[in-house]
Design a protein around this motif. Structure first.
Motif, PDB file in Angstrom:
ATOM      1  N   THR A  88      22.277  13.037  -8.785  1.00  0.00           N
ATOM      2  CA  THR A  88      21.172  12.521  -9.590  1.00  0.00           C
ATOM      3  C   THR A  88      20.964  11.037  -9.331  1.00  0.00           C
ATOM      4  N   PHE A  89      22.039  10.246  -9.352  1.00  0.00           N
ATOM      5  CA  PHE A  89      21.917   8.814  -9.088  1.00  0.00           C
ATOM      6  C   PHE A  89      21.353   8.556  -7.695  1.00  0.00           C
ATOM      7  N   LEU A  90      21.811   9.318  -6.697  1.00  0.00           N
ATOM      8  CA  LEU A  90      21.386   9.074  -5.314  1.00  0.00           C
ATOM      9  C   LEU A  90      19.931   9.464  -5.088  1.00  0.00           C
ATOM     10  N   ILE A  91      19.454  10.552  -5.713  1.00  0.00           N
ATOM     11  CA  ILE A  91      18.058  10.911  -5.516  1.00  0.00           C
ATOM     12  C   ILE A  91      17.151   9.941  -6.267  1.00  0.00           C
ATOM     13  N   PHE A  92      17.586   9.423  -7.408  1.00  0.00           N
ATOM     14  CA  PHE A  92      16.801   8.402  -8.099  1.00  0.00           C
ATOM     15  C   PHE A  92      16.724   7.120  -7.270  1.00  0.00           C
ATOM     16  N   PHE A  93      17.800   6.808  -6.558  1.00  0.00           N
ATOM     17  CA  PHE A  93      17.799   5.644  -5.669  1.00  0.00           C
ATOM     18  C   PHE A  93      16.812   5.854  -4.524  1.00  0.00           C
ATOM     19  N   ALA A  94      16.807   7.037  -3.899  1.00  0.00           N
ATOM     20  CA  ALA A  94      15.971   7.278  -2.720  1.00  0.00           C
ATOM     21  C   ALA A  94      14.493   7.431  -3.066  1.00  0.00           C
ATOM     22  N   ILE A  95      14.189   8.113  -4.178  1.00  0.00           N
ATOM     23  CA  ILE A  95      12.794   8.429  -4.471  1.00  0.00           C
ATOM     24  C   ILE A  95      11.998   7.181  -4.835  1.00  0.00           C
ATOM     25  N   ARG A  96      12.644   6.136  -5.302  1.00  0.00           N
ATOM     26  CA  ARG A  96      11.930   4.933  -5.721  1.00  0.00           C
ATOM     27  C   ARG A  96      11.306   4.187  -4.546  1.00  0.00           C
ATOM     28  N   PHE A  97      11.863   4.323  -3.355  1.00  0.00           N
ATOM     29  CA  PHE A  97      11.242   3.657  -2.211  1.00  0.00           C
ATOM     30  C   PHE A  97      10.677   4.657  -1.195  1.00  0.00           C
ATOM     31  N   TRP A  98      10.809   5.960  -1.460  1.00  0.00           N
ATOM     32  CA  TRP A  98      10.337   6.951  -0.500  1.00  0.00           C
ATOM     33  C   TRP A  98       8.827   6.902  -0.322  1.00  0.00           C
ATOM     34  N   ASP A  99       8.065   6.778  -1.423  1.00  0.00           N
ATOM     35  CA  ASP A  99       6.610   6.766  -1.314  1.00  0.00           C
ATOM     36  C   ASP A  99       6.115   5.579  -0.492  1.00  0.00           C
ATOM     37  N   ARG A 100       6.797   4.468  -0.592  1.00  0.00           N
ATOM     38  CA  ARG A 100       6.401   3.310   0.214  1.00  0.00           C
ATOM     39  C   ARG A 100       6.862   3.454   1.653  1.00  0.00           C
ATOM     40  N   LEU A 101       8.005   4.095   1.846  1.00  0.00           N
ATOM     41  CA  LEU A 101       8.499   4.300   3.209  1.00  0.00           C
ATOM     42  C   LEU A 101       7.582   5.241   3.985  1.00  0.00           C
ATOM     43  N   ARG A 102       7.034   6.247   3.301  1.00  0.00           N
ATOM     44  CA  ARG A 102       6.202   7.236   3.982  1.00  0.00           C
ATOM     45  C   ARG A 102       4.810   6.708   4.311  1.00  0.00           C
ATOM     46  N   GLN A 103       4.486   5.464   3.968  1.00  0.00           N
ATOM     47  CA  GLN A 103       3.219   4.860   4.372  1.00  0.00           C
ATOM     48  C   GLN A 103       3.153   4.640   5.879  1.00  0.00           C
ATOM     49  N   TYR A 104       4.306   4.475   6.501  1.00  0.00           N
ATOM     50  CA  TYR A 104       4.345   4.153   7.921  1.00  0.00           C
ATOM     51  C   TYR A 104       4.048   5.397   8.751  1.00  0.00           C
ATOM     52  N   ARG A 105       3.273   5.193   9.834  1.00  0.00           N
ATOM     53  CA  ARG A 105       2.817   6.328  10.642  1.00  0.00           C
ATOM     54  C   ARG A 105       3.984   7.113  11.255  1.00  0.00           C
ATOM     55  N   VAL A 106       5.043   6.410  11.618  1.00  0.00           N
ATOM     56  CA  VAL A 106       6.200   7.097  12.189  1.00  0.00           C
ATOM     57  C   VAL A 106       6.794   8.073  11.175  1.00  0.00           C
ATOM     58  N   VAL A 107       6.876   7.652   9.924  1.00  0.00           N
ATOM     59  CA  VAL A 107       7.427   8.511   8.875  1.00  0.00           C
ATOM     60  C   VAL A 107       6.476   9.674   8.606  1.00  0.00           C
ATOM     61  N   GLN A 108       5.157   9.399   8.557  1.00  0.00           N
ATOM     62  CA  GLN A 108       4.183  10.465   8.349  1.00  0.00           C
ATOM     63  C   GLN A 108       4.276  11.520   9.456  1.00  0.00           C
TER      64      GLN A 108
END
Length: 414
Positions: free
Chosen positions: A316-336
């Motif tokens: 739970t702690f680790l997914i809360f850590f990852a999801i907070r920056f995931w939406d911003r990380l997926r803005q990059y074309r490489v991630v998309q």
């Protein structure tokens, strides 16, 4: 007034979502693959809380982290819909039925008959495989659109089927994403990207509890504290779900600590397969049995709660850590671009899960009331899997009705 109306709407939607989570928690038999299939049917197709691509994306992200994947996935959906408060309520609603049942199993072990439990769920298991097969069909239908995706899906299904290793799942997801990153130029450039900021609070909380529990258990030697540390450490290290967790817990609590016996552990492992909800709830069963030397039912309940908290909190702690920056990380074309490969691999993994879950089913024959030439029996499990698939394809019969019929048949014929 509009703000108050919007708040009321979100609150009502959150309550409806929690009711749906409770329904899943009571009817989601069959392990994480079957859980995902039911999430698709209820949360995506019926309620439309998120899209198919979003659910696959979140499930893949959770699969890259240690912890119970289906629990992390449904928790992070709650986070998307209502923030941290709804996410923690989602976690509690999702795990409570399974943890309660496994706690009762630990408290009344001498009165339980695993054979009768197996008879009760004998038809639930092939029905769960039918759910997984239908999920594989729907996922492939919605996310497989290119030859590259088809190739990745088939390759992932074959590798996952033939090489059942703990590290294979995250490796395949990363490899699939890497293959399609070469197409990043096909994706539109987002002109106004939000800056990538990583909030470290949940990661530091996870790490602090890991170190603090180890130190506190070493210096106090209190059994509940040591139990919490044992489960928290195992929950922080396991990739791949309950199948990988089982050998870790066996080595820790049976072979090394001798908190439970081998037959007791195997009985609990069989029982948790028969329970709805997450397989990680076996920690409550082990925790209750481990506290027997302390004496008293209340202390065994404490052990069960400590075990459940220890096993579920790290993921739970680790997914809360990852999801907070995931939406911003997926803005990059490489991630998309990588998401195409990740989704294709996810579809392949569900295809492989269909066959992997089918093989352990016992061979049963159905005696026909009439003869079809030389044929007087039919294999029962393929009929149940196929019938479940067709009922789901028909879209007229709710999932809970199918599971209830399977349980009723097991109760009558078990």
């Amino acid at each position: 007034m509009p703000r108050r109306s919007g708040t009321r709407t979100r609150r009502v939607r959150g309550i409806i979502f929690l009711k749906d989570v409770a329904l899943l928690a009571l009817t989601a038999f069959g392990g994480p693959q079957a859980h995902l299939a039911l999430m698709f049917r209820l949360l995506v197709d019926k309620r439309r809380y998120i899209s198919t691509a979003e659910l696959l994306e979140l499930q893949a992200l959770c699969a890259l982290l240690p912890g119970p994947t289906s629990t992390q996935t449904i928790t992070v959906i709650g986070f998307r819909l209502g923030g941290p408060n709804l996410a923690y309520l989602t976690l509690l609603v999702w795990i409570t039925p399974a943890v309660t049942l496994m706690t009762l199993a630990g408290l009344t072990l001498s009165h339980l008959d695993p054979v009768r439990v197996s008879g009760l769920v004998q038809f639930v298991q092939p029905v769960a495989v039918g759910f997984v097969a239908f999920s594989a069909y729907r996922i492939a239908q919605k996310v497989i659109h290119t030859k590259t995706s088809v190739a990745l899906m088939v390759a992932a299904a074959m590798l996952a089927y033939f090489f059942q290793l703990p590290w294979m799942l995250p490796l395949l997801l990363l490899a699939g994403g890497a293959v399609t990153t070469v197409r990043y130029r096909r994706h539109a450039i987002i002109q106004e990207k939000k800056p990538l900021r990583i909030e470290w609070s949940n990661f530091l909380l996870w790490l602090g509890i890991l170190v603090g529990a180890a130190a506190l258990g070493h210096y106090t030697q209190l059994l509940p504290v040591r139990l919490f540390e044992n489960f928290y450490r195992n929950g922080s290290l396991v990739f791949g779900g309950g199948q990988v967790l089982a050998p870790l817990l066996y080595a820790e609590f049976v072979e090394f600590k001798h908190y439970v016996t081998g037959p007791e552990f195997l009985s609990g492992l069989g029982l948790v397969q028969a329970m709805p909800g997450p397989n990680f709830s076996v920690a409550a069963y082990i925790g209750a049995l481990a506290m027997r030397p302390a004496g008293g039912t209340s202390l065994q309940v404490v052990g069960a709660l400590v075990g459940a908290a220890g096993i579920f909190l790290p993921g739970t702690f680790l997914i809360f850590f990852a999801i907070r920056f995931w939406d911003r990380l997926r803005q990059y074309r490489v991630v998309q671009a990588s998401l195409e490969g990740i989704n294709a691999v996810s579809a392949g993994l569900v295809c492989a899960a269909t066959f992997l879950l089918y093989h352990p089913l016992p061979y049963r024959l159905l005696d026909l009331p009439f003869h079809l030439g030389p044929i007087n029996t039919l294999p029962l499990n393929p009929l149940l899997v196929g019938s479940t698939f067709l009922l789901l394809l028909w879209e007229k019969v709710p999932s809970v009705v199918i599971i209830s019929i399977a349980l009723a048949a097991g109760a009558l014929l078990g």
